[in-house]
Design an enzyme around this catalytic site. Structure first.
Site, PDB file in Angstrom:
ATOM      1  N   HIS A 105      17.380  29.096 -71.960  1.00  0.00           N
ATOM      2  CA  HIS A 105      17.699  27.673 -72.053  1.00  0.00           C
ATOM      3  C   HIS A 105      16.457  26.805 -71.901  1.00  0.00           C
ATOM      4  O   HIS A 105      16.493  25.617 -72.207  1.00  0.00           O
ATOM      5  CB  HIS A 105      18.731  27.321 -70.982  1.00  0.00           C
ATOM      6  CG  HIS A 105      19.453  26.040 -71.232  1.00  0.00           C
ATOM      7  ND1 HIS A 105      20.176  25.810 -72.387  1.00  0.00           N
ATOM      8  CD2 HIS A 105      19.555  24.912 -70.492  1.00  0.00           C
ATOM      9  CE1 HIS A 105      20.704  24.605 -72.333  1.00  0.00           C
ATOM     10  NE2 HIS A 105      20.336  24.029 -71.207  1.00  0.00           N
ATOM     11  N   TYR A 122      19.136  11.921 -72.844  1.00  0.00           N
ATOM     12  CA  TYR A 122      19.980  12.971 -72.259  1.00  0.00           C
ATOM     13  C   TYR A 122      21.393  12.441 -72.051  1.00  0.00           C
ATOM     14  O   TYR A 122      22.321  12.842 -72.697  1.00  0.00           O
ATOM     15  CB  TYR A 122      19.365  13.484 -70.961  1.00  0.00           C
ATOM     16  CG  TYR A 122      20.084  14.698 -70.407  1.00  0.00           C
ATOM     17  CD1 TYR A 122      19.845  15.954 -70.949  1.00  0.00           C
ATOM     18  CD2 TYR A 122      20.999  14.582 -69.372  1.00  0.00           C
ATOM     19  CE1 TYR A 122      20.514  17.076 -70.477  1.00  0.00           C
ATOM     20  CE2 TYR A 122      21.670  15.704 -68.880  1.00  0.00           C
ATOM     21  CZ  TYR A 122      21.430  16.948 -69.441  1.00  0.00           C
ATOM     22  OH  TYR A 122      22.088  18.051 -68.975  1.00  0.00           O
ATOM     23  N   SER A 138      20.024  20.522 -74.637  1.00  0.00           N
ATOM     24  CA  SER A 138      21.224  20.842 -73.875  1.00  0.00           C
ATOM     25  C   SER A 138      22.270  19.746 -74.089  1.00  0.00           C
ATOM     26  O   SER A 138      22.719  19.541 -75.220  1.00  0.00           O
ATOM     27  CB  SER A 138      20.870  21.026 -72.395  1.00  0.00           C
ATOM     28  OG  SER A 138      21.911  21.665 -71.704  1.00  0.00           O
ATOM     29  N   ASP A 184      19.707  32.537 -74.493  1.00  0.00           N
ATOM     30  CA  ASP A 184      20.241  31.385 -73.770  1.00  0.00           C
ATOM     31  C   ASP A 184      21.657  31.701 -73.305  1.00  0.00           C
ATOM     32  O   ASP A 184      22.595  31.737 -74.101  1.00  0.00           O
ATOM     33  CB  ASP A 184      20.249  30.142 -74.672  1.00  0.00           C
ATOM     34  CG  ASP A 184      20.571  28.863 -73.903  1.00  0.00           C
ATOM     35  OD1 ASP A 184      21.053  28.965 -72.757  1.00  0.00           O
ATOM     36  OD2 ASP A 184      20.325  27.772 -74.444  1.00  0.00           O
TER      37      ASP A 184
END
Length: 692
Positions: free
Chosen positions: A662, A463, A543, A627
């Site tokens: 999302h 991430y 993301s 999203d």
């Protein structure tokens, strides 16, 4: 599980995506954006493009002979009773439970000495499970509750109010709510936050002025009072209200971005009181833990990048008057309050360590945890006699424990029984060296008897942003990958919060490349240490993690066999122009800031760094058509550009989930289908012909 391999490849005909002549100008530079039209989520042309792309992707996926096998593995490993950490409201215990394959968790209510009863079942909200519970909050007495519904994964919600004893709905729902907590004032009403409803598409239109409202029960939403955020001087992108446990004070937090908040306090017992500033700048993060008649107890990283707990006298709460209660240490601190105690949760190399303090800041004990992993919970009311917490790691399904805060003794509340045999798997933390010499931790998971060599299918996840820490946790989807014979690795890169604010800042703005370097170095470590090879390595992230995958696959296309960017931020020049995207500027900066920032973003923006004649990894982009966090146009444009320039035989596909956002609230059925497609795509492109 044994596997056989096939190195053959099949050619793939992609749909033709129209290009236009859109050009943007930045500080004298021209940047073309030929797929700008895909940003219009309301156009019929975009809808047709989505339909054709999905058909192409499904046609490709249907040739994978073991996709059903992966689905059945996922179902088997997901099909067990899961219970989340209980909480107490009005003397009644509540907990979320999933029997196994239910699309949504069900909320149960249990009075002392009685069997639990279903209190709220989100599976009844819609036939296909795509309408989800997005949060629930109880009034001080516990007699009333307000819960939020989200449809198709949208961040926009509705608020519903019910009587907890009868289950009766008390008034029409509040609509057009976004990024909102709900905080009750007694049983009279509650504070909530939202934006003015945008013009045009609410899935893409920019939202940048959040307002805090008070809703009095029995009145119209149109009459709700704006507490903060309406005036130009109060304009912020994110605003929230928090009521102290005694109901006397309202704390208002206001943010321009995802980091840094102003903080104010208002005495609700005095109708003529005004907001008093506690923190008047955006240079730190401060939140309420608890209050009493004299003090506010706050968690802050002001002048303490690893965070500390302070107490602020209510008659002079400004930061220059704070007193340290739990000082900053070398380890990153999070904290919560329950049963009259403060529980300090430290991350030691991304692993939990929990210390219990009294309200005077004196250490009582270290909480004994069952293993190395992640502990969460320990929150509750001041007079609550039992607290609850959960524990898990990459190979241990979430267990729930009850804690006696006086004695410090823990007892088992719920240990799940599932088909995954944790004893057959190992989880090992290593430290590798990034490009600039920084040591970065990574956890590597696999079956204890797995032969590790260049033929091992490996999934590397990351991430690296927004101060988010990747601590060990159990997931049935990860368990499925491990049971299929794969290695699963998680890198704790800069940009996250594993080592405090400095670690976060080292992966932001003009230092964002550090994150990509850390991820690339993680991949190189796995290859150098013979866990896998480039031909058997897939990378995955969602993301901000989708940005990570997109940047790394365009910078080092030779290093990875498969790339799985999910709901990614992929157009770094325009991300801030949609929905709440401008709020991410703290981490990214924007293309409008200055020449240096524009050139830096252009230098790594995945969309703008796809080159003709390069063979990129086999790529399946995933997104949701609803999203409204990271709008699907990022994924649409990236996939179109990649399809137009990809060299060689590696497929470039996009999988667009309908009635999905999302990721939050996605039903179990859709998760099983999505992960079966991703894992199948990855293994198929690693040359694996069958799973036995």
């Amino acid at each position: 599980m044994t596997i056989s391999r096939d190195k053959s490849k099949s050619s793939l005909a992609y749909p033709q995506t129209r290009k236009d002549d859109t050009v943007d100008h930045y500080f004298g530079a021209e940047v073309s954006d030929p797929y700008r039209w895909l940003e219009d989520d309301l156009s019929e042309e975009t809808a047709e493009w989505v339909k054709v792309q999905n058909k192409t992707t499904q046609t490709y996926l249907e040739q994978i002979p073991y996709r059903d096998k992966i689905q059945s593995t996922l179902k088997e490993l997901m099909d067990f009773e899961k219970v989340l950490t209980p909480f107490v409201e009005g003397g009644v215990t509540y907990f979320f439970r999933n029997e196994g394959l239910q699309n949504q968790f069900v909320l149960y209510r249990q009075k002392e000495g009685s069997e639990p009863k279903v209190f709220l079942d989100p599976n009844t909200f819609s036939e296909d499970g795509t309408t989800a519970l997005a949060g629930i909050t109880f009034s001080k007495s516990g007699k009333l509750a307000s819960f939020q519904k989200s449809e198709a994964g949208s961040d926009w919600t509705t608020i519903h109010v019910i009587d907890c004893e009868s289950g009766e709905f008390l008034e029409p729902p509040l609509t057009d709510i976004k990024f909102s907590d709900v905080n009750w004032l007694g049983d009279d009403g509650f504070f909530y936050s939202s934006y003015d409803k945008p013009e045009g598409s609410e899935l893409t239109a920019k939202t940048d002025q959040h307002k805090l409202y008070f809703h009095k029960l029995g009145t119209s939403q149109a009459d709700d009072q704006v507490i903060f955020g309406a005036a130009d001087s109060e304009k912020h992108r994110y605003v929230g209200g928090d009521v102290t446990e005694d109901g006397r004070y309202l704390l208002v937090s206001a943010q321009e971005s995802t980091s840094g908040n102003r903080l104010y306090v208002k005495d609700l017992s005095d109708k003529d009181s005004t907001l008093v500033t506690i923190v008047g700048h955006l240079e730190s993060d401060t939140e309420l833990l608890h209050s009493d008649e004299q003090f506010l107890y706050l968690l802050t990283n002001r002048n303490s990048p690893n965070q500390r707990v302070v107490k602020a006298a209510l008659d002079h709460p400004q930061e220059e008057n704070w007193e340290d209660l739990i000082p900053e240490t070398e380890h990153t601190l999070d904290a919560c309050y329950g049963s009259g105690f403060i529980f300090a949760h430290y991350m030691v190399d991304a692993v939990s360590k929990v210390l219990q303090y009294n309200i005077e800041g004196q250490l009582i004990r270290e909480i004994s945890l069952p293993d190395q992993g992640t502990a969460e919970g320990f929150t509750g009311k001041s007079k609550q006699k039992t607290l609850f917490y959960s524990f898990s790691n990459f190979k241990t399904p979430g267990r729930v424990y009850a804690l006696d805060p006086v004695s410090g003794e823990s007892s088992v509340y719920k240990i799940p029984e599932c088909a995954f045999d944790s004893d057959q798997y190992v989880s090992r933390q290593v430290f590798y060296t990034s490009k600039d010499g920084t040591k970065v931790p990574m956890t590597i998971n696999h079956h204890k008897d797995l032969k590790l060599d260049s033929s091992t299918p490996t999934l590397l996840y990351g991430y690296g942003g927004f101060n988010v820490s990747l601590t060990p946790y159990y997931s049935s989807t990860i368990a499925a990958w491990l049971s299929l014979g794969g290695v699963y690795a998680v890198a704790n890169m800069r940009g996250g919060g594993e080592y405090g604010k400095h670690w976060h800042l080292a992966g932001t703005k003009l230092q964002k490349q550090n994150v990509f370097d850390d991820f690339i170095a993680a991949a190189e470590y796995l290859i150098d240490e013979k866990y896998t090879s480039s031909d058997q390595l897939a990378i995955f992230g969602g993301s901000n993690g989708g940005l990570l995958v997109g940047a790394c696959m365009t910078q080092r296309p030779d290093l990875f066999k498969v790339a799985l960017p999910a709901v990614g931020v992929l157009d770094m020049l325009r991300y801030h122009k949609f929905t709440s995207g401008a709020g991410w500027a703290y981490d990214y900066g924007t293309s409008e800031d200055n020449t240096e920032m524009f050139e830096y973003l252009l230098g790594y923006s995945p969309l703008h760094n796809i080159r003709e004649g390069v063979e990129y990894p086999a790529t399946m982009v995933t997104t949701g058509d609803h999203d409204d966090r990271v709008v699907p146009a990022h994924s649409f444009k990236f996939a179109a550009e990649l399809q137009s320039k990809q060299s060689g035989q590696n497929p470039t596909l996009i999988r667009i989930e309908t009635d999905a956002g999302h990721g939050a609230g996605k039903p179990t059925s859709k998760l099983i289908e999505e992960y079966a497609d991703m894992f199948g795509f990855a293994l198929f492109n690693m040359g694996i012909k069958s799973l036995v």
